[in-house]
Design an enzyme around this catalytic site. Structure first.
Site, mmCIF file in Angstrom:
data_model
loop_
_atom_site.group_PDB
_atom_site.id
_atom_site.type_symbol
_atom_site.label_atom_id
_atom_site.label_comp_id
_atom_site.label_asym_id
_atom_site.label_seq_id
_atom_site.Cartn_x
_atom_site.Cartn_y
_atom_site.Cartn_z
ATOM 1 C CG ASP A 116 -43.898 123.487 -70.325
ATOM 2 O OD1 ASP A 116 -43.598 122.903 -69.153
ATOM 3 O OD2 ASP A 116 -44.762 122.933 -71.080
ATOM 4 C CG PHE B 70 -37.250 112.372 -67.720
ATOM 5 C CD1 PHE B 70 -36.989 113.018 -68.830
ATOM 6 C CD2 PHE B 70 -36.387 111.262 -67.613
ATOM 7 C CE1 PHE B 70 -35.882 112.723 -69.783
ATOM 8 C CE2 PHE B 70 -35.167 110.940 -68.156
ATOM 9 C CZ PHE B 70 -34.897 111.447 -69.240
ATOM 10 C CG ASN C 139 -43.199 111.767 -66.300
ATOM 11 O OD1 ASN C 139 -41.851 111.648 -65.691
ATOM 12 N ND2 ASN C 139 -43.349 110.801 -66.979
ATOM 13 C CG HIS D 100 -42.551 119.869 -71.441
ATOM 14 N ND1 HIS D 100 -43.499 120.297 -70.793
ATOM 15 C CD2 HIS D 100 -42.384 118.481 -71.069
ATOM 16 C CE1 HIS D 100 -44.381 119.337 -70.238
ATOM 17 N NE2 HIS D 100 -43.675 118.172 -70.160
ATOM 18 C CG ASN E 44 -47.662 115.305 -67.375
ATOM 19 O OD1 ASN E 44 -48.723 115.056 -66.865
ATOM 20 N ND2 ASN E 44 -47.389 114.874 -68.623
#
Length: 194
Positions: A95, A68, A70, A22, A116
């Site tokens: 990614d 983060f 998201n 990710h 996300n």
């Protein structure tokens, strides 16, 4: 097309996520910062690490959200506003499940494809009118396996392949700095001669 003046790598902060699939966007932007020998600074207001490089005579800002994945839209938008960069002059590296490891592709605009970080950035901006560098991480084969897959570390072969895709993408940054998107796409999307 405007030349790229802001490059953003998407990922999750913290050592436990450092080499996960990710974080392919972080792999790219860290390698880019290293190649151009710049240092990261923490900007608390922007909730990001920032740096600046000069490529082919053009200044490019680098940004790594410290939020983060998201919720990475806020630092992205903060960077765009702070440096007064049009989203069309911004490249987001992330990614990509739909591409095999070892593959990197440039794209402008479009949907978020379930990514996300892109989803949140588009929600914050109200559109998807920015460039993306899609770094292939492969797909685990079933949607139920996606979360542990993206948050897991790739095996040796995949890690090497992702690293090669990152290197290939770094090679086109001078073209992006000059606004030569078609040349950059052609170079990145054409497999090397055997």
């Amino acid at each position: 097309m405007e030349a790229i003046s802001l490059i953003i790598g998407l990922g999750n902060p913290g050592s436990e996520y450092a080499r996960t699939r990710h974080n392919a966007g972080f792999w790219f932007i860290d390698a880019l910062a290293e190649k151009y020998q710049t240092r990261w600074n923490t900007d608390k207001k922007m909730q990001a690490e920032t740096a600046k490089i000069t490529v082919a005579g053009h200044a490019i800002h680098l940004l790594k959200p410290l939020t983060f994945m998201n919720v990475s839209g806020r630092p992205v938008v903060a960077g765009l506003h702070y440096w007064k960069v049009d989203p069309a002059a911004c490249l987001l590296a992330h990614d990509e499940l739909d591409l095999a490891p070892g593959t990197a592709r440039l794209k402008f605009d479009g949907g978020h494809g379930g990514q996300n970080g892109l989803r949140d950035t588009m929600a914050q901006l109200g559109h998807g009118g920015f460039h993306r560098l899609r770094i292939g991480i492969g797909h685990p084969g079933h949607k139920d396996k996606v979360t542990p897959w993206v948050l897991g570390r790739p095996g040796t072969d995949d890690a090497v392949a992702i690293g090669q895709a990152v290197e290939a993408a770094i090679g086109i940054v001078p073209l992006l700095a000059e606004g030569r998107f078609n040349d950059a796409m052609k170079q990145l999307h054409t497999p090397p001669a055997k």
